[in-house]
Design a protein around this motif. Structure first.
Motif, short mmCIF file in Angstrom:
data_model
loop_
_atom_site.label_atom_id
_atom_site.label_comp_id
_atom_site.label_asym_id
_atom_site.label_seq_id
_atom_site.Cartn_x
_atom_site.Cartn_y
_atom_site.Cartn_z
N UNK A 29 -8.78 4.34 3.56
CA UNK A 29 -9.47 3.49 4.53
C UNK A 29 -8.58 2.33 4.94
N UNK A 30 -7.93 1.71 3.96
CA UNK A 30 -7.03 0.60 4.25
C UNK A 30 -5.90 1.06 5.17
N UNK A 31 -5.35 2.23 4.91
CA UNK A 31 -4.28 2.76 5.74
C UNK A 31 -4.77 3.01 7.16
N UNK A 32 -5.98 3.56 7.30
CA UNK A 32 -6.53 3.83 8.63
C UNK A 32 -6.78 2.54 9.41
N UNK A 33 -7.15 1.47 8.70
CA UNK A 33 -7.33 0.18 9.37
C UNK A 33 -6.01 -0.33 9.93
N UNK A 34 -4.94 -0.19 9.15
CA UNK A 34 -3.63 -0.62 9.62
C UNK A 34 -3.16 0.25 10.79
#
Length: 232
Positions: A29-34
């Protein structure tokens, strides 16, 4: 249900940051936000001080599966993003040739994805992500589906590529060994909603095999303990 709690991290240009933690802690999820695939429900993601409003050529993404177009050969897969943005043919050809040599596929440009092994397909996917010359390379468990030997080889390859290009890399994995081998900095996320449980810079040498450094096992145990505590 929240996937991530408050996460505050600043990543410097050229860092190789690995995110590791228990399943469901919000790593991807964190990667998708970035990447700009989804907006945060609170807070903001900034790249060079500007809010991320969606995907962009400054951020290349490599997924767990290569997701190559089966009807295109390897060279055209690598060139796909360049072609859709109007880069001239001669420039596309030169760029793809350079990148295929970089990832060790210089002799496979004319082959179709189904003619390649899983590891070779992932190399092609990395070349495609690098084609627009992004400042940041985002990698979401890119080696998880590969056998152990191929995974080790690609870990070595991505270290070499990172050293050759100087890209900023944000890499998600479930493997503590992979995190310690690759990362110049390791972020351990707690169980959902994920928060940063450990933010550890690595002092292992990058010019040689980190496995041979006396501190490798010490750092590995520190990160493994943090992951165990985060999952508790």
């Amino acid at each position: 249900m929240l996937a991530l709690g408050p996460v505050d991290a600043r990543i410097a240009a050229g860092e190789f940051v690995v995110i590791v933690g228990p399943s469901g802690c919000g790593k991807s999820t964190l990667l998708r936000l970035v990447a700009g695939f989804a907006p945060p429900t609170e807070g903001a993601v900034l790249v060079d001080g500007a809010p991320v409003a969606g995907p962009g050529p400054d951020r290349g993404v490599v997924f767990q599966q290569p997701r190559l177009f089966p009807w295109l050969n390897v060279r055209r897969n690598v060139e796909f993003g360049l072609r859709t943005t109007g880069v001239p043919k001669a420039e596309r050809k030169g760029r793809s040739a350079e990148l295929l040599e970089l990832v060790g596929l210089g002799d496979a440009a004319a082959r179709r994805p189904y003619e390649l092994s899983g590891g070779m397909q992932q190399r092609a996917a990395i070349a495609r992500a690098l084609a627009p010359d992004p400042a940041i390379l985002l990698m979401d468990e890119p080696f998880a589906a590969l056998d152990a030997l191929t995974r080790e080889r690609l870990q070595e390859e991505i270290r070499r590529i990172w050293q050759a290009t100087g890209k900023t890399v944000l890499f998600v994995t479930h493997s503590v060994d992979e995190a310690v081998f690759l990362g110049t900095r390791i972020l351990v996320l707690s169980r959902r909603p994920g928060r940063i449980a450990l933010d550890r810079s690595s002092e292992l040498p990058r010019a040689a095999d980190p496995h041979t450094h006396p501190s490798f096992l010490t750092l590995r145990e520190e990160v493994a303990a943090a992951v165990r505590d985060a999952a508790a």
